[in-house]
Design a protein around this motif. Sequence first.
Motif, PDB file in Angstrom:
ATOM      1  N   ALA A 210     -15.626 -37.787-100.679  1.00  0.00           N
ATOM      2  CA  ALA A 210     -14.293 -38.160-100.195  1.00  0.00           C
ATOM      3  C   ALA A 210     -13.227 -37.253-100.807  1.00  0.00           C
ATOM      4  O   ALA A 210     -12.297 -36.809-100.116  1.00  0.00           O
ATOM      5  CB  ALA A 210     -14.009 -39.619-100.525  1.00  0.00           C
ATOM      6  N   GLN A 211     -13.362 -36.961-102.092  1.00  0.00           N
ATOM      7  CA  GLN A 211     -12.414 -36.059-102.731  1.00  0.00           C
ATOM      8  C   GLN A 211     -12.545 -34.650-102.167  1.00  0.00           C
ATOM      9  O   GLN A 211     -11.549 -33.940-101.967  1.00  0.00           O
ATOM     10  CB  GLN A 211     -12.633 -36.063-104.244  1.00  0.00           C
ATOM     11  N   GLY A 212     -13.789 -34.247-101.873  1.00  0.00           N
ATOM     12  CA  GLY A 212     -14.000 -32.940-101.252  1.00  0.00           C
ATOM     13  C   GLY A 212     -13.381 -32.853 -99.872  1.00  0.00           C
ATOM     14  O   GLY A 212     -12.836 -31.811 -99.479  1.00  0.00           O
ATOM     15  N   TYR A 213     -13.457 -33.947 -99.127  1.00  0.00           N
ATOM     16  CA  TYR A 213     -12.849 -33.994 -97.791  1.00  0.00           C
ATOM     17  C   TYR A 213     -11.336 -33.822 -97.877  1.00  0.00           C
ATOM     18  O   TYR A 213     -10.726 -33.115 -97.066  1.00  0.00           O
ATOM     19  CB  TYR A 213     -13.199 -35.315 -97.116  1.00  0.00           C
ATOM     20  N   THR A 315      -6.780 -21.162-104.798  1.00  0.00           N
ATOM     21  CA  THR A 315      -7.032 -21.621-106.155  1.00  0.00           C
ATOM     22  C   THR A 315      -7.788 -22.950-106.142  1.00  0.00           C
ATOM     23  O   THR A 315      -7.384 -23.903-105.471  1.00  0.00           O
ATOM     24  CB  THR A 315      -5.712 -21.783-106.919  1.00  0.00           C
ATOM     25  N   LEU A 316      -8.893 -22.978-106.884  1.00  0.00           N
ATOM     26  CA  LEU A 316      -9.735 -24.177-106.964  1.00  0.00           C
ATOM     27  C   LEU A 316     -10.249 -24.352-108.388  1.00  0.00           C
ATOM     28  O   LEU A 316     -10.680 -23.378-109.021  1.00  0.00           O
ATOM     29  CB  LEU A 316     -10.934 -24.060-106.012  1.00  0.00           C
ATOM     30  N   THR A 317     -10.207 -25.571-108.892  1.00  0.00           N
ATOM     31  CA  THR A 317     -10.829 -25.839-110.183  1.00  0.00           C
ATOM     32  C   THR A 317     -12.344 -25.956-109.979  1.00  0.00           C
ATOM     33  O   THR A 317     -12.823 -26.088-108.846  1.00  0.00           O
ATOM     34  CB  THR A 317     -10.301 -27.152-110.791  1.00  0.00           C
ATOM     35  N   GLU A 318     -13.077 -25.929-111.075  1.00  0.00           N
ATOM     36  CA  GLU A 318     -14.527 -26.063-110.968  1.00  0.00           C
ATOM     37  C   GLU A 318     -14.905 -27.420-110.382  1.00  0.00           C
ATOM     38  O   GLU A 318     -15.852 -27.537-109.601  1.00  0.00           O
ATOM     39  CB  GLU A 318     -15.177 -25.875-112.336  1.00  0.00           C
ATOM     40  N   THR A 319     -14.148 -28.444-110.729  1.00  0.00           N
ATOM     41  CA  THR A 319     -14.406 -29.776-110.182  1.00  0.00           C
ATOM     42  C   THR A 319     -14.129 -29.806-108.684  1.00  0.00           C
ATOM     43  O   THR A 319     -14.894 -30.387-107.901  1.00  0.00           O
ATOM     44  CB  THR A 319     -13.548 -30.832-110.894  1.00  0.00           C
ATOM     45  N   GLU A 320     -13.037 -29.184-108.267  1.00  0.00           N
ATOM     46  CA  GLU A 320     -12.701 -29.125-106.841  1.00  0.00           C
ATOM     47  C   GLU A 320     -13.773 -28.392-106.050  1.00  0.00           C
ATOM     48  O   GLU A 320     -14.130 -28.798-104.936  1.00  0.00           O
ATOM     49  CB  GLU A 320     -11.346 -28.457-106.643  1.00  0.00           C
ATOM     50  N   HIS A 323     -16.726 -30.732-105.598  1.00  0.00           N
ATOM     51  CA  HIS A 323     -16.430 -31.775-104.613  1.00  0.00           C
ATOM     52  C   HIS A 323     -16.396 -31.211-103.197  1.00  0.00           C
ATOM     53  O   HIS A 323     -16.869 -31.855-102.245  1.00  0.00           O
ATOM     54  CB  HIS A 323     -15.100 -32.444-104.953  1.00  0.00           C
ATOM     55  N   LEU A 324     -15.840 -30.029-103.065  1.00  0.00           N
ATOM     56  CA  LEU A 324     -15.766 -29.400-101.739  1.00  0.00           C
ATOM     57  C   LEU A 324     -17.163 -29.102-101.199  1.00  0.00           C
ATOM     58  O   LEU A 324     -17.456 -29.324-100.017  1.00  0.00           O
ATOM     59  CB  LEU A 324     -14.938 -28.115-101.819  1.00  0.00           C
ATOM     60  N   ILE A 325     -18.042 -28.629-102.057  1.00  0.00           N
ATOM     61  CA  ILE A 325     -19.429 -28.380-101.650  1.00  0.00           C
ATOM     62  C   ILE A 325     -20.112 -29.692-101.270  1.00  0.00           C
ATOM     63  O   ILE A 325     -20.868 -29.749-100.293  1.00  0.00           O
ATOM     64  CB  ILE A 325     -20.196 -27.643-102.756  1.00  0.00           C
ATOM     65  N   LYS A 329     -21.722 -30.465 -97.491  1.00  0.00           N
ATOM     66  CA  LYS A 329     -23.109 -30.880 -97.271  1.00  0.00           C
ATOM     67  C   LYS A 329     -23.203 -32.133 -96.402  1.00  0.00           C
ATOM     68  O   LYS A 329     -24.264 -32.414 -95.840  1.00  0.00           O
ATOM     69  CB  LYS A 329     -23.816 -31.095 -98.606  1.00  0.00           C
ATOM     70  N   THR A 330     -22.092 -32.871 -96.262  1.00  0.00           N
ATOM     71  CA  THR A 330     -22.121 -34.016 -95.339  1.00  0.00           C
ATOM     72  C   THR A 330     -22.125 -33.541 -93.883  1.00  0.00           C
ATOM     73  O   THR A 330     -22.332 -34.352 -92.971  1.00  0.00           O
ATOM     74  CB  THR A 330     -20.904 -34.940 -95.539  1.00  0.00           C
TER      75      THR A 330
END
Length: 339
Positions: A210-213, A315-320, A323-325, A329-330
Amino acid sequence: MANLIRNLCIALLLLSCSNENTEFVSYTNPEITLNIPIDFPELNNSVRTNPPTKYGVELGEKLFFEKKLSANNTISCSSCHIQANAFADHHAKSIGIEGRIGLRNAPPIQNLAFMQVYNWDGNKRQLENQPLVPIITHEEMDSSILEVINKLEKDESYIDLFNKAFNGEGITAGGIYNSMAQYEYTLISANSKYDKVKRNEGESFTQEEAQGYQIFQDKCISCHSTELFTDQSFRNIGFPLNPDNEEAGRARVTGLVEDYMSFRVPTLRNIEFTAPYGSFGQFATLKEVLDYFDYGVLDSDNLDPFLKENDNKITLTETEKAHLISFMKTLSDTEFVDK
């Protein structure tokens, strides 16, 4: 006059006998109804003029896996477009007969019935015009359509199937192109976890998904829009350049400087299965792609405005990134790749 009348009578008699001995074959070839997913774009015009039919699709699928399309009978379309990989492959660049290496990475084949342009540079606007390209390209099949037809005409099963698919016309170049397009029009992928969540079928995103979305909607959707997850536009996004001096991206088609190294935005559907990524497989993993955007892309005069406005990076953090990956994958449709 008597001779003329007699000859006319003989001619009519022979014609009558000929007609009595002629067998008229009627072919029944019903159209196949495509299951159009919710909120997908309109079908392209070619699907309406060349609708999938029972025998057309059967013939197109048979041809898709047919190695006789290549000069030495060693590769087929399916050699580079592997179903388990969403009809892509794992080579950075396509490999043709005798190990010849092509210019670009093999794109996935899915949801083509909704696409308006084809190939990385959009050099084909009708799917029916695509099959000839790999057949005649030196680095791919290195054959000719006449050579292919000559091979197929020696196979009674092909003669029968062509007749059923195209009302007794026999084996023709048009029949080859149209049937392969019909088969590919049926390759619709829309049953991923994302789709099931959207259809309220009991699935739900994890917190990471959900955060990745949300990250996707904030930073990716300007290019990967619509339910195809591509806006089908051509963009230079500053990826590493192909060292092959024949590469120019969309400019190979238009001849315009402003199109140099611009490529069609790829779909993100089934992205989990289609590594490596980029027009010539520049990146082995999705993480590598996101790292590249984060660190900064190659600058150019025609770099996509979104990147220009953001200091040539996303710009993306490692956590972002993680989550995006997870969200991407969904978009994996395991039913589609496992058929």
